[in-house]
Motif scaffolding. Structure first.
Motif, PDB file in Angstrom:
ATOM      1  N   UNK A 154      -1.017  -3.454  -2.757  1.00 11.47           N
ATOM      2  CA  UNK A 154      -1.969  -2.710  -1.926  1.00 11.47           C
ATOM      3  C   UNK A 154      -1.748  -3.002  -0.442  1.00 11.47           C
ATOM      4  N   UNK A 155      -1.445  -4.251  -0.127  1.00 14.29           N
ATOM      5  CA  UNK A 155      -1.156  -4.603   1.270  1.00 14.29           C
ATOM      6  C   UNK A 155       0.100  -3.886   1.745  1.00 14.29           C
ATOM      7  N   UNK A 156       1.115  -3.838   0.911  1.00 14.91           N
ATOM      8  CA  UNK A 156       2.346  -3.154   1.292  1.00 14.91           C
ATOM      9  C   UNK A 156       2.112  -1.661   1.509  1.00 14.91           C
ATOM     10  N   UNK A 157       1.239  -1.072   0.700  1.00 15.36           N
ATOM     11  CA  UNK A 157       0.961   0.357   0.824  1.00 15.36           C
ATOM     12  C   UNK A 157       0.399   0.674   2.208  1.00 15.36           C
ATOM     13  N   UNK A 158      -0.456  -0.189   2.710  1.00 11.70           N
ATOM     14  CA  UNK A 158      -1.027   0.026   4.039  1.00 11.70           C
ATOM     15  C   UNK A 158       0.064   0.060   5.103  1.00 11.70           C
ATOM     16  N   UNK A 159       1.173  -0.618   4.865  1.00 14.86           N
ATOM     17  CA  UNK A 159       2.282  -0.628   5.818  1.00 14.86           C
ATOM     18  C   UNK A 159       3.234   0.538   5.623  1.00 14.86           C
ATOM     19  N   UNK A 160       3.409   0.974   4.387  1.00 12.95           N
ATOM     20  CA  UNK A 160       4.448   1.957   4.092  1.00 12.95           C
ATOM     21  C   UNK A 160       3.975   3.407   4.128  1.00 12.95           C
ATOM     22  N   UNK A 161       2.692   3.651   3.911  1.00 17.06           N
ATOM     23  CA  UNK A 161       2.205   5.028   3.891  1.00 17.06           C
ATOM     24  C   UNK A 161       2.414   5.739   5.230  1.00 17.06           C
ATOM     25  N   UNK A 162       2.069   5.143   6.385  1.00 19.69           N
ATOM     26  CA  UNK A 162       2.258   5.873   7.657  1.00 19.69           C
ATOM     27  C   UNK A 162       3.696   6.299   7.910  1.00 19.69           C
ATOM     28  N   UNK A 213      11.027   2.450   1.122  1.00 17.10           N
ATOM     29  CA  UNK A 213       9.831   1.697   0.729  1.00 17.10           C
ATOM     30  C   UNK A 213      10.215   0.536  -0.170  1.00 17.10           C
ATOM     31  N   UNK A 214      11.105   0.797  -1.114  1.00 17.99           N
ATOM     32  CA  UNK A 214      11.532  -0.253  -2.046  1.00 17.99           C
ATOM     33  C   UNK A 214      12.145  -1.430  -1.308  1.00 17.99           C
ATOM     34  N   UNK A 215      12.992  -1.146  -0.321  1.00 20.01           N
ATOM     35  CA  UNK A 215      13.642  -2.231   0.423  1.00 20.01           C
ATOM     36  C   UNK A 215      12.633  -3.028   1.248  1.00 20.01           C
ATOM     37  N   UNK A 216      11.626  -2.349   1.803  1.00 23.80           N
ATOM     38  CA  UNK A 216      10.583  -3.065   2.552  1.00 23.80           C
ATOM     39  C   UNK A 216       9.849  -4.030   1.636  1.00 23.80           C
ATOM     40  N   UNK A 217       9.414  -3.530   0.481  1.00 25.28           N
ATOM     41  CA  UNK A 217       8.649  -4.375  -0.439  1.00 25.28           C
ATOM     42  C   UNK A 217       9.515  -5.477  -1.047  1.00 25.28           C
ATOM     43  N   UNK A 218      10.788  -5.206  -1.283  1.00 19.47           N
ATOM     44  CA  UNK A 218      11.672  -6.189  -1.908  1.00 19.47           C
ATOM     45  C   UNK A 218      11.920  -7.388  -0.990  1.00 19.47           C
ATOM     46  N   UNK A 219      12.055  -7.136   0.300  1.00 16.96           N
ATOM     47  CA  UNK A 219      12.429  -8.195   1.236  1.00 16.96           C
ATOM     48  C   UNK A 219      11.253  -8.816   1.974  1.00 16.96           C
ATOM     49  N   UNK A 220      10.047  -8.288   1.817  1.00 20.22           N
ATOM     50  CA  UNK A 220       8.909  -8.762   2.600  1.00 20.22           C
ATOM     51  C   UNK A 220       8.570 -10.211   2.235  1.00 20.22           C
TER      52      UNK A 220
END
Length: 288
Positions: A154-162, A213-220
């Motif tokens: 859910x936290x990642x979604x707030x970053x990736x949706x915009x 999006x996948x790469x953002x969440x994978x490396x965060x």
């Protein structure tokens, strides 16, 4: 020699030099990391600067230790890979569910402030992640989502949706509106038109956005550390690798093997979807 001819030759040579330089600074560190990961620790300590691995020194024991569960004396990276994949895929799915309607609405519907919406979405990135970390931690702790993979997604979604909306809206805008009008004449509702006409045409952009999006969440790392540090069974690979690097008992060859395990899946996924990624990122550039 004409100016046009000179510029053509100059940029042709410059392009090759830049590509070679970028390849060098990218592949050399990764290659050295890969070599260290297949060395025993004693060979590394004897000659840390050696840039090759002899046949007698070659070993995959480091990878066995990295992937072995912690209950069996390993580092448990196989479980971390599962956690990371679960969070990343969940983030992609939930982000796309929220971003596709938003991007379509901005590209097609007329409403007050529509031109400024894109700037507002990108303005989210003016706020550093560290500024949001403490409020998010307190809020999710009260909701009982601390130490939860679902809360992290859910936290990642707030970053990736915009940024996802910003990427996809340009592609939706290039799809001729006449196609949607024809679908409406055939009896399709707005939702049916989006599902049966718009989304198949926008597949390159959807794939590129999903991969991003996948790469953002994978490396965060930051939010994973904040929400999952107290739950080792929920650690992601990037979090586990960073926390293990602070341990004296973990050898550097094992850490290098863990770094390879973290990097290879994304690299393989990127090369598998390279064509769709290129088409998606350049979509919407031509308004003709």
């Amino acid at each position: 020699m004409s100016r046009a001819r000179f510029e053509e030759r100059f940029f042709a040579v410059t392009r090759r030099v830049v590509i070679a330089f970028l390849a060098l600074i990218t592949l050399v560190p990764f290659g050295y990391m890969l070599l260290l990961s297949v060395k025993p620790i004693d060979a590394l300590l004897l000659n840390p600067g050696q840039l090759w691995v002899s046949a007698k020194d070659f070993t995959l024991a480091t990878y066995e230790e990295v992937l072995r569960p912690t209950a069996e004396g390993g580092q448990g990276f196989l479980g971390m890979l599962g956690n990371t994949a679960l969070v990343s895929l969940g983030t992609v799915a939930l982000t796309m569910l929220a971003a596709i309607p938003g991007a379509y609405a901005i590209s097609r519907l007329k409403f007050f402030g529509g031109r400024q919406v894109s700037a507002l979405f990108l303005a989210v990135y003016l706020f550093p992640a560290t500024l949001l970390a403490v409020p998010l931690f307190v809020m999710f702790a009260r909701m009982g989502l601390q130490g939860s993979l679902a809360g992290l997604a859910l936290v990642y979604i707030a970053q990736t949706v915009p940024v996802s909306i910003y990427m996809m809206k340009n592609y939706f805008a290039t799809i001729p509106y006449s196609i949607e009008e024809a679908a409406a004449l055939d009896g399709c509702s707005r939702l049916q038109t989006v599902r049966k006409v718009v989304l198949p045409l926008a597949l390159p952009s959807l794939m590129a956005t999903g991969l991003y999006i996948f790469m953002i969440a994978w490396n965060e790392f930051l939010f994973a550390l904040l929400f999952l540090a107290a739950s080792p069974d929920k650690w992601t690979v990037s979090l586990g690798l960073q926390l293990l690097s602070n341990g004296v008992e973990v050898s550097k060859t094992v850490l290098m093997a863990g770094s390879v395990v973290l990097t290879v899946p994304v690299v393989l996924l990127f090369f598998a979807a390279e064509r769709l990624l290129t088409e998606g990122l350049t979509s919407g550039a031509d308004k003709s």
